[in-house]
Design a protein around this motif. Structure first.
Motif, short mmCIF file in Angstrom:
data_model
loop_
_atom_site.label_atom_id
_atom_site.label_comp_id
_atom_site.label_asym_id
_atom_site.label_seq_id
_atom_site.Cartn_x
_atom_site.Cartn_y
_atom_site.Cartn_z
N VAL A 43 0.85 -1.19 0.00
CA VAL A 43 0.00 0.00 0.00
C VAL A 43 0.89 1.25 0.00
CG1 VAL A 43 -1.66 1.36 1.32
CG2 VAL A 43 -1.98 -1.11 1.10
N GLY A 44 0.55 2.17 -0.88
CA GLY A 44 1.36 3.38 -1.04
C GLY A 44 2.04 3.40 -2.39
N HIS A 45 2.21 2.21 -2.99
CA HIS A 45 2.76 2.11 -4.34
C HIS A 45 1.63 2.27 -5.36
CE1 HIS A 45 5.93 0.13 -2.01
NE2 HIS A 45 6.74 0.32 -3.03
N PRO A 46 1.94 2.65 -6.59
CA PRO A 46 0.91 2.69 -7.63
C PRO A 46 0.32 1.30 -7.85
CG PRO A 46 2.90 3.85 -8.33
CD PRO A 46 3.25 3.13 -7.06
N LEU A 47 -0.93 1.25 -8.29
CA LEU A 47 -1.62 -0.03 -8.47
C LEU A 47 -0.87 -0.96 -9.42
CD1 LEU A 47 -5.34 1.15 -8.69
CD2 LEU A 47 -4.34 -0.32 -6.90
N ASP A 48 -0.36 -0.43 -10.54
CA ASP A 48 0.33 -1.31 -11.49
C ASP A 48 1.56 -1.94 -10.87
OD1 ASP A 48 1.20 1.50 -11.67
OD2 ASP A 48 2.63 0.78 -13.15
N VAL A 49 2.26 -1.19 -10.04
CA VAL A 49 3.43 -1.72 -9.34
C VAL A 49 3.00 -2.80 -8.36
CG1 VAL A 49 5.32 -1.19 -7.74
CG2 VAL A 49 4.76 0.40 -9.61
N MET A 50 1.90 -2.56 -7.65
CA MET A 50 1.40 -3.54 -6.68
C MET A 50 1.06 -4.86 -7.36
SD MET A 50 -0.97 -1.11 -4.22
CE MET A 50 -1.31 -2.38 -2.97
N TYR A 51 0.34 -4.77 -8.47
CA TYR A 51 -0.03 -5.99 -9.18
C TYR A 51 1.20 -6.75 -9.69
CZ TYR A 51 -5.08 -5.32 -9.10
OH TYR A 51 -6.39 -5.21 -8.69
N LYS A 52 2.17 -6.04 -10.21
CA LYS A 52 3.40 -6.70 -10.69
C LYS A 52 4.12 -7.38 -9.54
CE LYS A 52 4.07 -3.39 -14.46
NZ LYS A 52 4.82 -2.19 -14.91
N GLU A 53 4.18 -6.69 -8.40
CA GLU A 53 4.85 -7.26 -7.22
C GLU A 53 4.10 -8.48 -6.70
OE1 GLU A 53 7.76 -6.47 -5.59
OE2 GLU A 53 8.18 -5.18 -7.32
N LEU A 54 2.80 -8.53 -6.95
CA LEU A 54 1.99 -9.67 -6.51
C LEU A 54 1.99 -10.81 -7.53
CD1 LEU A 54 -1.01 -7.67 -5.00
CD2 LEU A 54 0.69 -8.99 -3.72
N LEU A 64 -6.31 -5.43 -14.85
CA LEU A 64 -6.65 -5.58 -13.44
C LEU A 64 -6.77 -4.22 -12.76
CD1 LEU A 64 -5.49 -8.55 -14.09
CD2 LEU A 64 -5.22 -8.69 -11.61
N VAL A 65 -5.90 -3.29 -13.15
CA VAL A 65 -5.97 -1.93 -12.58
C VAL A 65 -7.33 -1.30 -12.89
CG1 VAL A 65 -5.08 0.42 -12.76
CG2 VAL A 65 -3.49 -1.50 -12.57
N ASP A 66 -7.77 -1.44 -14.13
CA ASP A 66 -9.07 -0.88 -14.53
C ASP A 66 -10.21 -1.53 -13.76
OD1 ASP A 66 -7.86 0.82 -16.33
OD2 ASP A 66 -8.20 -0.48 -18.07
N ALA A 67 -10.14 -2.84 -13.60
CA ALA A 67 -11.18 -3.57 -12.86
C ALA A 67 -11.18 -3.16 -11.38
CB ALA A 67 -10.97 -5.07 -12.99
N TYR A 68 -9.99 -2.97 -10.84
CA TYR A 68 -9.85 -2.52 -9.45
C TYR A 68 -10.53 -1.17 -9.26
CZ TYR A 68 -7.63 -0.75 -5.17
OH TYR A 68 -7.41 -0.22 -3.93
#
Length: 209
Positions: A43-54, A64-68
């Protein structure tokens, strides 16, 4: 004097909305669910970065970002609360300084949340993810707020709860105060600022002293 606030973990608790929106997107795309702790740690990172890290493949990250965003928009006001003393912090800051928000959240939805809690009126500027090319920890979001307000960096402060906020402040050449939240270990905060407070109100008070 100018005081800039982060949102998640600093002024608001939207953990429930964030987690639900992430799990919803993993369900939609039939992907294995990540651990709750792994989401919170990002949390605190951009959504695209979060998804890549996950572990999400880059070619579908933005889907996924758009759906989020679509799901988050529907539930955010119902599943987000102001943190204790957040309203008082914003009110005190606005009486003594020029005040803004610098967040990695989508600015459009952040403004709706702040209006929902009747605190948007205290902010002169809100910089969200779509307002910059380079999000925190880059200096750009803070610098953009400073440029809009036309204020002196020497008397400008950033209040945030993660290293992203504190590093961004350092990169922008302003001072910072950390607040303790569930998203970042205190030991990590200590690496980036020597002022750590329990909540946003205490952070504002420390700045105004």
């Amino acid at each position: 004097m100018t005081i800039l606030f982060d949102l998640d973990g600093t002024l608001i608790d939207s953990t429930e909305a964030i987690l639900e929106s992430f799990y919803k997107t993993f369900e939609i795309f039939d992907l294995p669910f990540p651990k709750e702790a792994d989401i919170k740690a990002l949390v605190g990172h951009p959504l695209d970065v979060m998804y890549k890290e996950l572990g999400v493949e880059e070619k579908i990250v933005w889907d996924l970002v758009d759906a989020y965003k679509e799901h988050y928009r529907e539930i955010s006001t119902q599943k987000t609360v102001l943190l204790p003393f957040a309203r008082e912090a914003v009110e005190l800051a606005s009486k003594n300084a020029r005040v803004g928000v610098v967040t990695t959240k989508t600015g459009k939805y952040s403004k709706l949340l702040m209006e929902h809690f009747n605190v948007m009126k205290h902010f002169e500027i809100l910089i969200g993810r779509e307002d910059v090319k380079n999000p925190k920890p880059h200096a750009e979001p803070i610098q953009k707020a400073i440029d809009f307000l036309r204020v002196d960096k020497e008397d400008c402060w950033m209040i945030g709860d993660t290293r992203m906020d504190l590093i961004s402040a350092k990169n922008a050449g302003i001072k910072s105060v950390a607040v303790i939240s569930e998203y970042e270990a205190v030991e990590e905060l200590k690496k980036h600022t020597n002022i750590i407070k329990s909540n946003a109100l205490e952070a504002v008070r420390s700045i105004l002293k």
